[in-house]
Design an enzyme around this catalytic site. Structure first.
Site, short mmCIF file in Angstrom:
data_model
loop_
_atom_site.label_atom_id
_atom_site.label_comp_id
_atom_site.label_asym_id
_atom_site.label_seq_id
_atom_site.Cartn_x
_atom_site.Cartn_y
_atom_site.Cartn_z
N SER A 132 63.04 -66.27 -16.55
CA SER A 132 62.93 -65.08 -17.39
C SER A 132 64.21 -64.82 -18.16
O SER A 132 65.30 -65.17 -17.71
CB SER A 132 62.59 -63.85 -16.56
N LYS A 187 57.33 -64.47 -10.42
CA LYS A 187 57.54 -64.35 -11.87
C LYS A 187 56.37 -63.59 -12.51
O LYS A 187 56.56 -62.78 -13.43
CB LYS A 187 57.68 -65.73 -12.52
N HIS A 190 56.92 -60.04 -11.88
CA HIS A 190 57.98 -59.61 -12.82
C HIS A 190 57.35 -59.26 -14.17
O HIS A 190 57.65 -58.23 -14.78
CB HIS A 190 59.02 -60.72 -12.98
N ASN A 191 56.50 -60.13 -14.66
CA ASN A 191 55.90 -59.89 -15.98
C ASN A 191 54.98 -58.68 -15.96
O ASN A 191 54.94 -57.91 -16.91
CB ASN A 191 55.13 -61.12 -16.45
N GLU A 194 57.11 -55.84 -16.15
CA GLU A 194 57.57 -55.78 -17.55
C GLU A 194 56.52 -55.06 -18.42
O GLU A 194 56.87 -54.18 -19.22
CB GLU A 194 57.79 -57.22 -18.02
C1 6PG Z 1 60.31 -63.30 -19.67
C2 6PG Z 1 59.04 -62.85 -20.34
C3 6PG Z 1 58.29 -63.98 -20.93
C4 6PG Z 1 56.94 -63.57 -21.53
C5 6PG Z 1 57.03 -62.71 -22.73
C6 6PG Z 1 55.69 -62.45 -23.44
O1 6PG Z 1 60.41 -63.02 -18.49
O2 6PG Z 1 61.19 -63.91 -20.31
O3 6PG Z 1 58.22 -62.25 -19.40
O4 6PG Z 1 58.05 -64.87 -19.89
O5 6PG Z 1 56.30 -64.71 -21.93
O6 6PG Z 1 57.59 -61.49 -22.38
O7 6PG Z 1 54.69 -62.01 -22.61
P1 6PG Z 1 53.36 -61.35 -23.23
O8 6PG Z 1 53.03 -62.15 -24.47
O9 6PG Z 1 52.28 -61.49 -22.22
O10 6PG Z 1 53.72 -59.96 -23.58
#
Ligand code: 6PG
Length: 487
Positions: A132, A187, A190-191, A194
């Site tokens: 990430s 991970k 984590h997303n 996010e």
């Molecule tokens: C990271 C992000 C990355 C992710 C983008 C887009 O940890 O660097 O999570 O892995 O691909 O943020 O995610 P979405 O297109 O689903 O918003």
């Protein structure tokens, strides 16, 4: 410039993430072989960003493998999905037992589980590593979440921990996560988190724009100020920058962006896993659905004409109090969301026998990644102090914050409903918290209804758990209860 010594690692896939990871590894003294299926990209890379470095190129898999120190370490930075399987299949014939393949993409953890086991049978070690931090993270210090074949960890640990982001104490934001698909699962969570952080920030933005009529400059200043509070984080920081950003014609870019959110799937997977494991991950699920509803732009435009409503403006003399409430409401929602994310990891860890270390996970997310924040330091402290902590909301530090922020969260959630301003993530956080902290829920009625129409049985307050009862609600004299099947 390259030395004759064999290379430490190869990276397959020269899109920006792959290139930046290679440059990062090179900066830390590792010799890297760069390979890409379209080999012109290899030459292009060697003649531009990699020029004058110790990085070497390969134009075939054979050439890549021949340049590697044993056990060979090959990291895939390719699109998640079938492309990963195709690369694995094409690389395997060139490898020997004990060699290591690492997948640094956003792979679904179930694919990683499958690959770890399939390659184990061939004597090849497989690591699924969450990476990430976007392009900048890859270049100067990502958060790395490796899991899979533990026996391979000593061979990649030095490289990974050298290139990873570092906490203010100097600890690497990279630790071994667990076996199987544990790295990619963490991970994925984590997303999901996010998605939740981004959604609550966006809800606050709409509230401030519509109810408080704040300008972009005001919004930027507010997020800048919030970045000095407990909300301090990368996402709050970039949000402040976004509101201040103008194009060359002097127009705010934010106001020109279509309001339909994209998504690549990791948030959706987090929600699916929560449903499958029976974990109430409501805030992240609402965040995924909020993106879905945003994508239905033409339907929303039509519906807004059928149900027109104006958002009432707040009195300016109340602005400071409302902004203070919003700040606290965001903190409340954030704590709730992380608590839910940790609940999901705790459940998955039990089911898959991963023995996840929750303090280490907070450490891995402390710097380098998209959700990096000071806040994570407190999560680390909470789990370090009590690795068996059943829920983040029961930790003393977070409990104090929740008690302080709850009235504000309630006021903003109630106001949003009264105004007709959508805040699905925030309101779900309040509802979740109320369910979580309520001793007796109305599920006794659900059980009665289930038993009434389907003889699904229920447990009784006055009997030990595990004993099931059926009532003949309609006097049918039938004693037959439905077979027990619990999801
Ligand atoms: C990271 C992000 C990355 C992710 C983008 C887009 O940890 O660097 O999570 O892995 O691909 O943020 O995610 P979405 O297109 O689903 O918003």
């Amino acid at each position: 410039m390259s030395t004759d010594k064999k290379a430490d690692i190869a990276v397959v896939g020269l899109a920006v993430m792959g290139q930046n990871l290679i440059l990062n590894m090179n900066d830390h003294g590792f010799k890297v072989v760069a390979y890409n299926r379209t080999t012109s990209k290899v030459d292009e890379f060697l003649n531009t960003s990699a020029k004058g470095t110790n990085i070497v190129g390969a134009h075939s898999i054979q050439e890549m493998v021949d340049q590697l120190e044993r056990p060979r370490k090959i990291m895939l930075m390719v699109k998640a999905g079938s492309v990963v399987d195709k690369f694995i299949d094409s690389i395997i014939p060139y490898l020997d037992k004990g060699d290591i393949i690492i997948d640094g993409g956003n792979s679904n953890y179930t694919d990683t589980e499958r690959r770890v086991h399939a390659l184990e049978k061939k004597g090849i070690y497989y690591i699924g590593a969450g990476v990430s931090g976007g392009e900048e993270g890859a270049r100067f210090g990502p958060s790395l979440m490796p899991g899979g074949a533990h026996a391979a960890w000593p061979y990649v640990k030095d490289i990974f921990q050298a290139i990873a982001a570092k906490t203010p104490n100097g600890d690497a934001c990279c630790e071994w996560v667990g076996n199987g698909g544990a790295g990619h699962f963490v991970k994925m969570v984590h997303n999901g988190i996010e998605y939740g952080d981004m959604q609550i920030i966006s809800e606050a933005y709409q509230f401030m724009k519509e109810h408080l009529a704040l300008s972009n400059d005001d919004l930027s200043a507010t997020f800048k100020a919030w970045n000095k509070t407990e909300l301090n984080s990368y996402l709050i920081e970039i949000t402040a920058n976004i509101f201040a950003f103008k194009d060359k014609d002097g127009n705010y870019v934010i106001d020109q962006i279509l309001d339909t959110a994209g998504q690549k799937g990791t948030g959706k997977w987090t929600g699916i896993n929560a449903l499958e494991l029976g974990v109430p991950l409501t805030l992240i699920a609402e965040s995924v659905f909020a993106r879905c509803i945003s994508a239905q732009k033409s339907l929303r435009v039509e519906a807004s004409e059928s149900y027109p409503h104006k958002i009432a403006k707040a009195n300016t003399k109340d602005h400071d109090n409302i902004l203070n409430d919003l700040n606290k409401a965001l903190l409340f929602a954030k704590i709730t969301s992380y608590a839910q994310g940790y609940m999901l990891m705790q459940e998955a860890s039990t089911i898959h026998n991963w023995s996840l270390n929750y303090g280490d996970i907070a450490l891995m997310w402390r710097e380098g990644c998209i959700i990096r924040s000071v806040f994570l330091e407190h999560i680390k402290k909470a789990f370090d102090a009590n690795p068996k902590l059943t829920n983040l909301l029961l930790d003393g530090y977070f409990k104090a914050l929740i008690i302080e922020a709850l009235p504000s969260a309630r006021r903003i959630a109630a106001k949003s409903i009264e105004l007709g301003l959508p805040m699905p993530a925030l309101t779900s956080a309040v509802s979740f918290f109320d369910g979580f902290s309520t001793k007796r829920l109305p599920a006794n009625l659900l059980q009665a209804q289930r038993d009434y129409f389907g003889a699904h049985t229920y447990e009784r307050l006055d009997r030990p758990r595990g004993e099931f009862f059926h009532t003949d609600w309609i006097g049918s004299n039938s004693n037959v209860s439905s077979s027990s099947y619990n999801v």
